[in-house]
Design a protein around this motif. Structure first.
Motif, PDB file in Angstrom:
ATOM      1  N   ARG A  84       0.831  -1.201   0.000  1.00 27.81           N
ATOM      2  CA  ARG A  84       0.000   0.000   0.000  1.00 27.81           C
ATOM      3  C   ARG A  84       0.872   1.261   0.000  1.00 27.81           C
ATOM      4  NH1 ARG A  84      -3.241  -1.768  -2.111  1.00 27.81           N
ATOM      5  NH2 ARG A  84      -3.346   0.344  -2.854  1.00 27.81           N
ATOM      6  N   ARG A  85       2.003   1.221   0.716  1.00 27.61           N
ATOM      7  CA  ARG A  85       2.906   2.379   0.738  1.00 27.61           C
ATOM      8  C   ARG A  85       3.467   2.635  -0.654  1.00 27.61           C
ATOM      9  NH1 ARG A  85       8.275   2.122   1.572  1.00 27.61           N
ATOM     10  NH2 ARG A  85       8.082   0.038   2.486  1.00 27.61           N
ATOM     11  N   ALA A  86       3.912   1.576  -1.337  1.00 22.06           N
ATOM     12  CA  ALA A  86       4.420   1.743  -2.694  1.00 22.06           C
ATOM     13  C   ALA A  86       3.334   2.281  -3.612  1.00 22.06           C
ATOM     14  CB  ALA A  86       4.954   0.410  -3.219  1.00 22.06           C
ATOM     15  N   ALA A  87       2.117   1.738  -3.496  1.00 21.50           N
ATOM     16  CA  ALA A  87       1.011   2.195  -4.338  1.00 21.50           C
ATOM     17  C   ALA A  87       0.704   3.670  -4.096  1.00 21.50           C
ATOM     18  CB  ALA A  87      -0.232   1.344  -4.069  1.00 21.50           C
ATOM     19  N   GLN A  88       0.795   4.090  -2.842  1.00 22.59           N
ATOM     20  CA  GLN A  88       0.510   5.487  -2.514  1.00 22.59           C
ATOM     21  C   GLN A  88       1.507   6.420  -3.188  1.00 22.59           C
ATOM     22  OE1 GLN A  88       0.931   6.481   1.660  1.00 22.59           O
ATOM     23  NE2 GLN A  88      -0.557   8.125   1.500  1.00 22.59           N
ATOM     24  N   VAL A  89       2.781   6.038  -3.201  1.00 24.96           N
ATOM     25  CA  VAL A  89       3.792   6.869  -3.867  1.00 24.96           C
ATOM     26  C   VAL A  89       3.566   6.880  -5.372  1.00 24.96           C
ATOM     27  CG1 VAL A  89       6.257   7.139  -4.330  1.00 24.96           C
ATOM     28  CG2 VAL A  89       5.486   6.509  -2.031  1.00 24.96           C
ATOM     29  N   PHE A  90       3.341   5.716  -5.971  1.00 24.69           N
ATOM     30  CA  PHE A  90       3.138   5.651  -7.421  1.00 24.69           C
ATOM     31  C   PHE A  90       1.888   6.419  -7.851  1.00 24.69           C
ATOM     32  CE2 PHE A  90       5.319   1.244  -7.252  1.00 24.69           C
ATOM     33  CZ  PHE A  90       6.567   1.843  -7.261  1.00 24.69           C
ATOM     34  N   ALA A  91       0.871   6.468  -6.986  1.00 25.47           N
ATOM     35  CA  ALA A  91      -0.391   7.122  -7.341  1.00 25.47           C
ATOM     36  C   ALA A  91      -0.272   8.635  -7.440  1.00 25.47           C
ATOM     37  CB  ALA A  91      -1.475   6.765  -6.317  1.00 25.47           C
ATOM     38  N   ARG A  92       0.824   9.211  -7.001  1.00 28.60           N
ATOM     39  CA  ARG A  92       0.995  10.664  -7.144  1.00 28.60           C
ATOM     40  C   ARG A  92       1.100  11.082  -8.599  1.00 28.60           C
ATOM     41  NH1 ARG A  92       5.677  10.868  -2.503  1.00 28.60           N
ATOM     42  NH2 ARG A  92       4.329  10.329  -0.715  1.00 28.60           N
ATOM     43  N   GLY A  93       1.537  10.149  -9.468  1.00 28.18           N
ATOM     44  CA  GLY A  93       1.676  10.510 -10.868  1.00 28.18           C
ATOM     45  C   GLY A  93       1.038   9.537 -11.838  1.00 28.18           C
ATOM     46  N   ALA A  94       0.366   8.508 -11.330  1.00 31.47           N
ATOM     47  CA  ALA A  94      -0.229   7.501 -12.205  1.00 31.47           C
ATOM     48  C   ALA A  94      -1.362   6.809 -11.471  1.00 31.47           C
ATOM     49  CB  ALA A  94       0.817   6.476 -12.632  1.00 31.47           C
ATOM     50  N   ALA A  95      -2.252   6.204 -12.229  1.00 32.14           N
ATOM     51  CA  ALA A  95      -3.204   5.275 -11.622  1.00 32.14           C
ATOM     52  C   ALA A  95      -2.435   4.022 -11.211  1.00 32.14           C
ATOM     53  CB  ALA A  95      -4.307   4.924 -12.606  1.00 32.14           C
ATOM     54  N   VAL A  96      -2.957   3.294 -10.229  1.00 27.73           N
ATOM     55  CA  VAL A  96      -2.234   2.135  -9.712  1.00 27.73           C
ATOM     56  C   VAL A  96      -3.180   0.950  -9.569  1.00 27.73           C
ATOM     57  CG1 VAL A  96      -0.839   1.205  -7.825  1.00 27.73           C
ATOM     58  CG2 VAL A  96      -0.618   3.624  -8.453  1.00 27.73           C
ATOM     59  N   VAL A  97      -2.747  -0.200 -10.079  1.00 27.89           N
ATOM     60  CA  VAL A  97      -3.437  -1.465  -9.853  1.00 27.89           C
ATOM     61  C   VAL A  97      -2.566  -2.321  -8.945  1.00 27.89           C
ATOM     62  CG1 VAL A  97      -4.241  -3.629 -10.877  1.00 27.89           C
ATOM     63  CG2 VAL A  97      -4.719  -1.452 -12.024  1.00 27.89           C
ATOM     64  N   THR A  98      -3.121  -2.744  -7.818  1.00 26.22           N
ATOM     65  CA  THR A  98      -2.466  -3.718  -6.958  1.00 26.22           C
ATOM     66  C   THR A  98      -3.329  -4.974  -6.925  1.00 26.22           C
ATOM     67  OG1 THR A  98      -3.503  -2.618  -5.069  1.00 26.22           O
ATOM     68  CG2 THR A  98      -1.198  -2.074  -5.514  1.00 26.22           C
ATOM     69  N   PHE A  99      -2.721  -6.102  -6.645  1.00 29.90           N
ATOM     70  CA  PHE A  99      -3.478  -7.358  -6.608  1.00 29.90           C
ATOM     71  C   PHE A  99      -2.709  -8.356  -5.755  1.00 29.90           C
ATOM     72  CE2 PHE A  99      -0.475  -7.789 -10.019  1.00 29.90           C
ATOM     73  CZ  PHE A  99      -0.086  -9.127 -10.006  1.00 29.90           C
ATOM     74  N   SER A 100      -3.389  -9.423  -5.366  1.00 37.70           N
ATOM     75  CA  SER A 100      -2.755 -10.521  -4.644  1.00 37.70           C
ATOM     76  C   SER A 100      -2.538 -11.683  -5.602  1.00 37.70           C
ATOM     77  CB  SER A 100      -3.623 -10.985  -3.476  1.00 37.70           C
ATOM     78  OG  SER A 100      -3.805  -9.951  -2.528  1.00 37.70           O
ATOM     79  N   PHE A 101      -1.305 -12.161  -5.679  1.00 36.11           N
ATOM     80  CA  PHE A 101      -1.041 -13.340  -6.488  1.00 36.11           C
ATOM     81  C   PHE A 101      -1.842 -14.534  -5.965  1.00 36.11           C
ATOM     82  CE2 PHE A 101       3.170 -11.373  -7.708  1.00 36.11           C
ATOM     83  CZ  PHE A 101       2.952 -11.403  -9.077  1.00 36.11           C
ATOM     84  N   ARG A 102      -2.058 -15.515  -6.817  1.00 36.82           N
ATOM     85  CA  ARG A 102      -2.735 -16.756  -6.424  1.00 36.82           C
ATOM     86  C   ARG A 102      -2.080 -17.344  -5.166  1.00 36.82           C
ATOM     87  NH1 ARG A 102      -2.619 -20.278 -11.434  1.00 36.82           N
ATOM     88  NH2 ARG A 102      -3.105 -18.237 -12.356  1.00 36.82           N
ATOM     89  N   GLY A 103      -2.925 -17.823  -4.277  1.00 36.77           N
ATOM     90  CA  GLY A 103      -2.430 -18.388  -3.031  1.00 36.77           C
ATOM     91  C   GLY A 103      -2.128 -17.364  -1.965  1.00 36.77           C
ATOM     92  N   HIS A 104      -2.287 -16.086  -2.278  1.00 36.55           N
ATOM     93  CA  HIS A 104      -2.006 -14.998  -1.347  1.00 36.55           C
ATOM     94  C   HIS A 104      -3.284 -14.208  -1.071  1.00 36.55           C
ATOM     95  CE1 HIS A 104       1.970 -15.892  -3.002  1.00 36.55           C
ATOM     96  NE2 HIS A 104       2.519 -15.244  -1.993  1.00 36.55           N
ATOM     97  N   GLY A 105      -3.392 -13.679   0.149  1.00 33.07           N
ATOM     98  CA  GLY A 105      -4.528 -12.833   0.475  1.00 33.07           C
ATOM     99  C   GLY A 105      -5.847 -13.533   0.215  1.00 33.07           C
ATOM    100  N   ALA A 106      -6.791 -12.802  -0.405  1.00 36.31           N
ATOM    101  CA  ALA A 106      -8.109 -13.356  -0.709  1.00 36.31           C
ATOM    102  C   ALA A 106      -8.192 -13.954  -2.110  1.00 36.31           C
ATOM    103  CB  ALA A 106      -9.179 -12.271  -0.548  1.00 36.31           C
ATOM    104  N   SER A 107      -7.058 -14.046  -2.816  1.00 37.31           N
ATOM    105  CA  SER A 107      -7.065 -14.677  -4.137  1.00 37.31           C
ATOM    106  C   SER A 107      -7.203 -16.183  -3.992  1.00 37.31           C
ATOM    107  CB  SER A 107      -5.773 -14.340  -4.893  1.00 37.31           C
ATOM    108  OG  SER A 107      -5.736 -12.982  -5.258  1.00 37.31           O
ATOM    109  N   GLY A 108      -7.703 -16.810  -5.048  1.00 38.04           N
ATOM    110  CA  GLY A 108      -7.846 -18.251  -5.038  1.00 38.04           C
ATOM    111  C   GLY A 108      -6.563 -18.950  -5.435  1.00 38.04           C
ATOM    112  N   GLY A 109      -6.668 -20.259  -5.594  1.00 43.19           N
ATOM    113  CA  GLY A 109      -5.543 -21.044  -6.069  1.00 43.19           C
ATOM    114  C   GLY A 109      -4.420 -21.197  -5.061  1.00 43.19           C
ATOM    115  N   ARG A 110      -3.288 -21.684  -5.562  1.00 43.58           N
ATOM    116  CA  ARG A 110      -2.097 -21.882  -4.747  1.00 43.58           C
ATOM    117  C   ARG A 110      -0.895 -21.265  -5.446  1.00 43.58           C
ATOM    118  NH1 ARG A 110      -2.685 -25.883  -0.718  1.00 43.58           N
ATOM    119  NH2 ARG A 110      -4.734 -26.921  -0.811  1.00 43.58           N
TER     120      ARG A 110
END
Length: 305
Positions: A84-110
């Motif tokens: 989130r910290r990295a996304a906040q810095v990048f968002a000062r000059g661009a739109a930002v997409v963050t996501f969780s890879f499979r098996g991480h966070g609320a994403s499915g798979g392994r």
């Protein structure tokens, strides 16, 4: 929240994240559901939290604006503080997409620890383009760094999924590296049944139980295929996971002028070690990077600021 399957996403209600953010569930080519968040450039967000020009994170005229897609490291997720910290810095000059890879966070798979994760990144890049962004830069950390390089090589002929520039931070150059104690511990977690249990319950990461078959293209073998997208390789000289031969191998595998190497004094590993000044410089590089001429020969430039 948005839901997506078969390459399409549906909007419902947005929740969490910065003003104007949109959450989504994206569908990958192999049917895994990936949690993701889109945050507009903060310059496009009005004081009341609305997005200038429209709802659901779409800016009035996004075409000239860059979207940065952030690929986290192993055991990370879309909501981890460092992401989130990295996304906040990048968002000062661009739109930002963050996501969780499979098996991480609320994403499915392994997690396949860098193999099929290229499909997750492709889904995130397609989402950014579907929101109107003609220019997309991928920024990956550690495992995510290996993924952004391989994704750029594998999707170079896919207009809706390829990146326009690539940044890998603290990335390995080759597979099966066990030369440091942290990497030996990681291999134990990935390859042992009890280790995968530790990963699941201790690190909140669900790991695929089988070996790679076939072994995927290595990051260093993928680098020559990244152009015409320019590549930035960033690595700390105190990285406890991968020594400096890894970033130097990556940069030297690129065509002349196609890769830039930053060796960062005092920096450790990946997003947790990337401070705001470095993230700001990466954002500046991402905004200014231009396609690599096809006539360039082999080589790379090394330096740091």
């Amino acid at each position: 929240m948005c839901a997506m399957s078969g390459g399409r996403y549906r909007r419902s209600s947005a929740s969490g994240g910065p003003p104007g953010a949109v959450r989504a569930v994206l569908g990958t080519e192999d049917g895994v559901r990936i949690e993701a968040m889109y945050a507009p450039c903060t310059a496009d967000v009005a004081g009341d939290g609305r997005v200038d020009g429209g709802a659901h994170g779409r800016v009035a005229d996004p075409a000239p604006r860059t979207a940065v897609v952030v690929a986290h490291g192993f055991t990370g997720s879309v909501d981890r503080p460092a992401v989130r910290r990295a996304a906040q810095v990048f968002a000062r000059g661009a739109a930002v997409v963050t996501f969780s890879f499979r098996g991480h966070g609320a994403s499915g798979g392994r997690s396949t620890v860098g193999d099929r994760e290229v499909l997750d990144l492709a889904a995130a890049v397609r989402w950014a383009r579907s929101l109107g962004h003609r220019r997309v830069v991928t920024v990956g950390f550690s495992m995510g760094g290996s993924v952004v390089v391989r994704h750029a090589a594998l999707y170079r002929e896919a207009p809706d999924a390829r990146p326009d520039a690539v940044v890998c931070v603290s990335s390995p150059a080759r597979w099966y590296y066990r030369g440091t104690a942290p990497m030996r511990r990681l291999h134990w977690i990935v390859t042992r049944r009890f280790g995968r249990a530790v990963g699941r319950f201790g690190l909140h990461t669900r790991i695929y139980q089988h070996d790679w078959d076939p072994v995927p293209l290595s990051p260093v073998a993928a680098v020559p295929l990244v152009a015409p997208a320019p590549l930035l390789v960033v690595h700390g000289d105190r990285d406890p996971y991968f020594p400096l031969d890894h970033p130097r191998m990556l940069a030297s595998a690129a065509a002349e002028g196609a890769a830039e190497l930053w060796i960062e004094p005092g920096m450790g590993h990946a997003e947790n070690a990337a401070g705001e000044p470095l993230l700001t410089r990466i954002a500046g590089w991402a905004a200014a990077a231009s396609p690599v001429p096809a006539s360039r020969s082999r080589g790379a430039r090394e330096g740091h600021t």
